[in-house]
Design a protein around this motif. Structure first.
Motif, PDB file in Angstrom:
ATOM      1  N   ASP A 142      26.820  25.931  -5.935  1.00 60.14           N
ATOM      2  CA  ASP A 142      26.495  26.837  -7.873  1.00 60.14           C
ATOM      3  C   ASP A 142      24.198  26.079  -7.636  1.00 60.14           C
ATOM      4  O   ASP A 142      24.189  25.203  -7.982  1.00 60.14           O
ATOM      5  N   PHE A 143      24.084  27.265  -7.380  1.00 67.06           N
ATOM      6  CA  PHE A 143      23.013  27.108  -7.541  1.00 67.06           C
ATOM      7  C   PHE A 143      21.816  27.302  -8.561  1.00 67.06           C
ATOM      8  O   PHE A 143      20.851  27.426  -8.119  1.00 67.06           O
ATOM      9  N   SER A 144      22.375  28.012  -9.496  1.00 69.82           N
ATOM     10  CA  SER A 144      22.262  29.039 -10.329  1.00 69.82           C
ATOM     11  C   SER A 144      20.950  28.152 -11.261  1.00 69.82           C
ATOM     12  O   SER A 144      19.687  28.177 -11.629  1.00 69.82           O
ATOM     13  N   ALA A 145      21.393  27.324 -11.164  1.00 71.62           N
ATOM     14  CA  ALA A 145      20.538  25.798 -12.466  1.00 71.62           C
ATOM     15  C   ALA A 145      19.357  25.729 -11.285  1.00 71.62           C
ATOM     16  O   ALA A 145      18.389  25.773 -11.973  1.00 71.62           O
ATOM     17  N   GLN A 146      19.912  25.331 -10.728  1.00 75.95           N
ATOM     18  CA  GLN A 146      18.668  24.951  -9.454  1.00 75.95           C
ATOM     19  C   GLN A 146      17.365  26.032  -9.724  1.00 75.95           C
ATOM     20  O   GLN A 146      15.875  26.013  -9.313  1.00 75.95           O
ATOM     21  N   VAL A 147      18.330  27.132  -9.313  1.00 76.23           N
ATOM     22  CA  VAL A 147      17.231  28.307  -9.327  1.00 76.23           C
ATOM     23  C   VAL A 147      16.216  28.219 -10.207  1.00 76.23           C
ATOM     24  O   VAL A 147      14.481  28.511 -10.495  1.00 76.23           O
ATOM     25  N   VAL A 148      16.512  28.436 -11.817  1.00 73.69           N
ATOM     26  CA  VAL A 148      16.353  28.299 -12.656  1.00 73.69           C
ATOM     27  C   VAL A 148      15.286  27.580 -13.276  1.00 73.69           C
ATOM     28  O   VAL A 148      13.861  27.418 -13.474  1.00 73.69           O
ATOM     29  N   GLU A 149      15.322  26.575 -13.109  1.00 77.94           N
ATOM     30  CA  GLU A 149      14.935  25.116 -12.956  1.00 77.94           C
ATOM     31  C   GLU A 149      13.386  24.957 -12.163  1.00 77.94           C
ATOM     32  O   GLU A 149      12.714  24.563 -12.679  1.00 77.94           O
ATOM     33  N   SER A 150      13.261  25.681 -11.156  1.00 76.77           N
ATOM     34  CA  SER A 150      12.744  25.639  -9.860  1.00 76.77           C
ATOM     35  C   SER A 150      11.671  27.033 -10.330  1.00 76.77           C
ATOM     36  O   SER A 150      10.324  26.982  -9.131  1.00 76.77           O
ATOM     37  N   LEU A 151      11.761  27.609 -11.127  1.00 71.13           N
ATOM     38  CA  LEU A 151      11.248  28.961 -11.251  1.00 71.13           C
ATOM     39  C   LEU A 151      10.553  29.008 -12.345  1.00 71.13           C
ATOM     40  O   LEU A 151       9.501  30.294 -13.348  1.00 71.13           O
ATOM     41  N   GLY A 152      10.996  28.073 -13.128  1.00 70.21           N
ATOM     42  CA  GLY A 152      10.629  28.149 -14.621  1.00 70.21           C
ATOM     43  C   GLY A 152      11.214  27.251 -15.784  1.00 70.21           C
ATOM     44  O   GLY A 152      11.446  25.816 -15.207  1.00 70.21           O
ATOM     45  N   GLU A 153      11.884  27.052 -16.861  1.00 69.31           N
ATOM     46  CA  GLU A 153      12.727  26.614 -17.389  1.00 69.31           C
ATOM     47  C   GLU A 153      13.689  27.194 -18.151  1.00 69.31           C
ATOM     48  O   GLU A 153      14.501  27.675 -18.460  1.00 69.31           O
ATOM     49  N   LEU A 154      15.037  25.682 -17.648  1.00 67.94           N
ATOM     50  CA  LEU A 154      15.913  25.715 -18.369  1.00 67.94           C
ATOM     51  C   LEU A 154      16.168  25.447 -19.546  1.00 67.94           C
ATOM     52  O   LEU A 154      16.091  23.911 -19.945  1.00 67.94           O
ATOM     53  N   LEU A 155      17.123  26.269 -20.027  1.00 66.09           N
ATOM     54  CA  LEU A 155      16.647  25.395 -21.903  1.00 66.09           C
ATOM     55  C   LEU A 155      18.051  25.431 -22.026  1.00 66.09           C
ATOM     56  O   LEU A 155      18.242  24.290 -22.815  1.00 66.09           O
ATOM     57  N   VAL A 156      19.121  25.836 -21.866  1.00 61.39           N
ATOM     58  CA  VAL A 156      20.709  25.188 -21.261  1.00 61.39           C
ATOM     59  C   VAL A 156      21.360  25.770 -20.510  1.00 61.39           C
ATOM     60  O   VAL A 156      21.542  26.665 -19.948  1.00 61.39           O
ATOM     61  N   HIS A 157      22.397  24.372 -20.162  1.00 65.37           N
ATOM     62  CA  HIS A 157      23.448  24.758 -19.129  1.00 65.37           C
ATOM     63  C   HIS A 157      24.440  23.922 -19.831  1.00 65.37           C
ATOM     64  O   HIS A 157      24.814  23.038 -19.930  1.00 65.37           O
ATOM     65  N   GLY A 158      25.225  25.656 -20.178  1.00 64.23           N
ATOM     66  CA  GLY A 158      26.581  25.566 -20.981  1.00 64.23           C
ATOM     67  C   GLY A 158      26.617  26.092 -22.285  1.00 64.23           C
ATOM     68  O   GLY A 158      25.432  25.075 -23.161  1.00 64.23           O
ATOM     69  N   VAL A 159      27.655  26.515 -23.148  1.00 66.30           N
ATOM     70  CA  VAL A 159      27.610  26.487 -24.379  1.00 66.30           C
ATOM     71  C   VAL A 159      29.148  26.416 -25.078  1.00 66.30           C
ATOM     72  O   VAL A 159      29.943  26.846 -23.779  1.00 66.30           O
ATOM     73  N   ALA A 160      29.212  26.017 -26.119  1.00 66.02           N
ATOM     74  CA  ALA A 160      30.590  25.530 -26.222  1.00 66.02           C
ATOM     75  C   ALA A 160      31.578  27.031 -26.751  1.00 66.02           C
ATOM     76  O   ALA A 160      31.711  27.577 -28.010  1.00 66.02           O
ATOM     77  N   VAL A 161      31.511  28.192 -25.528  1.00 65.93           N
ATOM     78  CA  VAL A 161      32.699  28.982 -25.827  1.00 65.93           C
ATOM     79  C   VAL A 161      33.417  29.116 -24.823  1.00 65.93           C
ATOM     80  O   VAL A 161      32.802  28.914 -24.046  1.00 65.93           O
TER      81      VAL A 161
END
Length: 657
Positions: A270-289
């Motif tokens: 599961d690379f999506s969070a790493q991709v976002v963080e490597s190319l910019g800013e990761l704001l949220v990873h996980g929403v209570a829904v």
């Protein structure tokens, strides 16, 4: 603090995302463009108001085929004292006009031709009523009768449509009428949809075990386009970090939003969070829904100091679709300048208990029907991978965080996917599952009616009727003492409720087994064998009652059967368990076995009935249902299914209560 899979409340996630958009200059309308005024402008959103360049009509126009004149010359005309007006030179008092013709400058009214008597020079009826020598009138008229004065519809310089209006067919006509041939609309947001996953296979490719047809991007693209955006579906990218990074960077160059589908959890691939963080800013990873809690929100660099948003969309189909509803639709609405979608809400009553995680906003798909004076909501299958729960859903209910569940009978608000009018034309069925119910739904739709069914078993259906939660219930409960179907249970569970019992089909029940029947299972006597894995129906299902009856007759204890407590709610679910290799056999109907290419060992014949309260059986709502039951084409379609007998279809078995 790490943001990886750190669930935060939905409102906080939305606010964090919005503030980042504002900082990037993407908090409002993205831009506008001028397009030709044609049918392709339909559905676009006005970026600026439309002011009339031209009045409509832009001249005084005749509203009828008739004769233009001054109203003053008709004074005194009546049936007993007609007046005659000259129509020819040198001094005509009236002249013929067609509808839409400019009014002569000296005229201020029109008399319809059917209210006149055109005459020739000798006073006889004129050969050509539109070119008479004279005109006899027997009624007076007032000024501006049957005239469309200049600006009657639109006056030059007035506001015709405000900014933010989503253009409808009539709006296009109004814009053209006031003198425009082009219109300025909000630019469509460009949305890239990037499916990722080494297990994914494109639509149309034959799939093997372990491969999953990739259709999330299709659903997401259709949602984006329906909400006013322009979607681009990228090819599948395998679970390789560098490959996903490259695809995201390419998409960011020409798009306003990226939807990165799957890979949003915390697994090894599961690379999506790493991709976002490597190319910019990761704001949220996980929403209570629920469903959809591993949502990713971020901003990535797009060159020239430009940042664009990226949303990591969960891979499960229901989670993906609902994530788009929650995050993407409001964002696109903001970018094109109109309000987010506001679906019609309806207060309903739950048909069964709902449990919910206390810390999450829980979105529940429901089927909705009106039974008597009450609107009812029946929760559908809740798995995040069950796309059909969205197909069958009439609406979406929200259990907000802090609520751990609701009991049956509790009020709950539902955001409708269908109109209330359609809901009121829906037959609400709760009870035993049968494949013919799906066929009935198809034939009803051709008659402008709908059937919504919830599979809770035969006993569950009777309980629903007792509570006033359904128009009908499918049932096949055999009384072990008499061998009769349904009547004993109806008297027990529906005391004092008059019902009509109508036969639907006779059908064969037997053991579904894998193709070739490798374990050589021939009857219930084989179920206790150590190597046999059985899959059962749920408590209260007619098939479960039938099984227990015959097990008792054979002296077989349920605990001797491996898998007796493994339950499914439909015949097709039992068949799927066997086809997938989770089980070796299960009791069900022949049509379900055929549907999943299983072998079938017939054992019993039974009758499947519809139990209908008389107040609904005699109502206009159910009239189309009885038309379907007597339709030869429908009967023929059912008869083609294996193991079905249509001979009893539509027969009144009894009236009880």
């Amino acid at each position: 603090m790490s943001v990886y899979l750190h669930d935060i409340p939905l409102d906080q996630a939305q606010e964090r995302f919005f503030q980042a958009l504002v900082s990037a200059g993407m908090g409002g309308v993205l831009g506008s463009e001028e397009i030709p005024l044609n049918e392709f402008a339909l559905g676009r959103v006005l970026a600026e108001p439309v002011w009339a360049r031209l009045s409509s009509p832009h001249y005084h126009a005749s509203a009828m085929d008739g004769f233009a004149m001054r109203a003053a010359v008709t004074e005194g005309a009546s049936p007993s004292t007609p007046i005659t007006l000259a129509c020819s030179a040198p001094d005509p008092q009236t002249t013929y006009v067609d509808t839409g013709d400019p009014m002569p400058a000296w005229a201020d009214c029109v008399i319809p031709i059917e209210n006149t008597e055109p005459l020739d020079v000798e006073g006889s009826p004129a050969a050509d009523p539109r070119r008479p020598y004279a005109l006899r009138l027997r009624t007076a008229v007032t000024p501006w009768s049957h005239v469309r004065p200049l600006g009657e519809d639109i006056v030059a310089t007035q506001l015709v449509l405000p900014a933010g209006q989503t253009l409808r067919p009539v709006d296009l006509g109004a814009i053209a009428a006031c003198g425009h041939d082009r219109v300025r609309v909000s630019r469509r947001p460009r949305v890239a949809i990037l499916p990722t996953g080494s297990e994914l296979a494109p639509i149309g490719k034959p799939v093997q075990a372990g491969e999953i047809i990739e259709y999330n991007s299709l659903v997401l693209a259709a949602q984006v386009n329906s909400w006013g955006g322009g979607a681009t579906r990228f090819p599948i990218t395998p679970d390789i970090l560098s490959a996903i990074q490259k695809q995201v960077q390419e998409a960011a160059l020409v798009h306003d939003l990226i939807l990165l589908n799957a890979g949003s959890s915390a697994g090894a691939e599961d690379f999506s969070a790493q991709v976002v963080e490597s190319l910019g800013e990761l704001l949220v990873h996980g929403v209570a829904v629920r469903p959809g809690h591993p949502v990713i929100l971020g901003m990535i660099n797009s060159g020239e100091e430009r940042k664009i948003p990226i949303i990591g969309v969960p891979g499960y189909p229901v989670s993906a679709a609902l994530t788009a509803e929650i995050f993407v639709e409001p964002l696109l609405a903001r970018w094109i300048g109109h309000r987010p979608n506001q679906p019609v809400s309806l207060q309903t009553t739950l048909t069964r208990k709902l449990n919910s995680p206390a810390g999450d906003d829980d979105f529940v798909r429901v089927a909705v029907g009106r039974v008597g004076q009450n609107f009812l909501a029946a929760p559908l299958t809740r798995g995040a991978g069950v796309i059909t729960s969205l197909v069958r859903a009439d609406g979406l209910a929200l259990l907000p965080r802090g609520v751990q569940g609701l009991p049956a009978g509790a009020p709950i608000n539902v955001r409708l996917y269908r109109s209330v009018a359609d809901i009121e034309r829906t037959i609400f069925s709760i009870g035993s599952h049968d494949i013919t119910l799906d066929l009935i739904a198809q034939y009803l739709s051709q008659r402008g009616a709908w059937l919504t069914s919830s599979n809770v078993g035969s006993l569950g259906g009777l309980v629903a009727l007792r509570r006033g939660e359904a128009h009908l219930a499918g049932s096949h409960l055999m009384d072990p003492q008499t061998g009769e179907y349904n009547l004993t249970y109806i008297r027990e569970y529906l005391p004092g409720i008059p019902v009509r019992v109508v036969a639907l089909v006779g059908r064969s029940q037997g053991l579904m087994v894998p193709r070739g029947n490798p374990l050589r299972i021939v009857g219930l006597e084989d179920l206790p064998r150590a190597e046999v894995r059985f899959v059962n129906r749920q408590r209260g299902a007619g098939t479960r009652v039938l099984l227990d009856y015959h097990l008792e007759r054979l002296g077989i204890a349920p605990e001797a059967i491996y898998g007796y407590n493994q339950e499914e709610y439909t015949h097709l679910a039992v068949a799927a368990s066997i086809a997938s290799g989770r089980s070796d056999c299960g009791l069900g109907i022949a049509a379900a076995a055929q549907a999943l290419d299983l072998d079938f060992v017939p054992l019993f014949s039974e009758r499947y009935d519809l139990v209908i309260p008389i107040e609904y059986a005699e109502s206009p709502l159910l009239a189309p249902l009885f038309e379907v039951l007597s339709d030869p084409n429908f009967q023929s379609a059912v008869a083609k299914l294996p193991g079905y007998d249509v001979e009893p279809m539509g027969t009144l078995i009894a009236e009880v209560g």
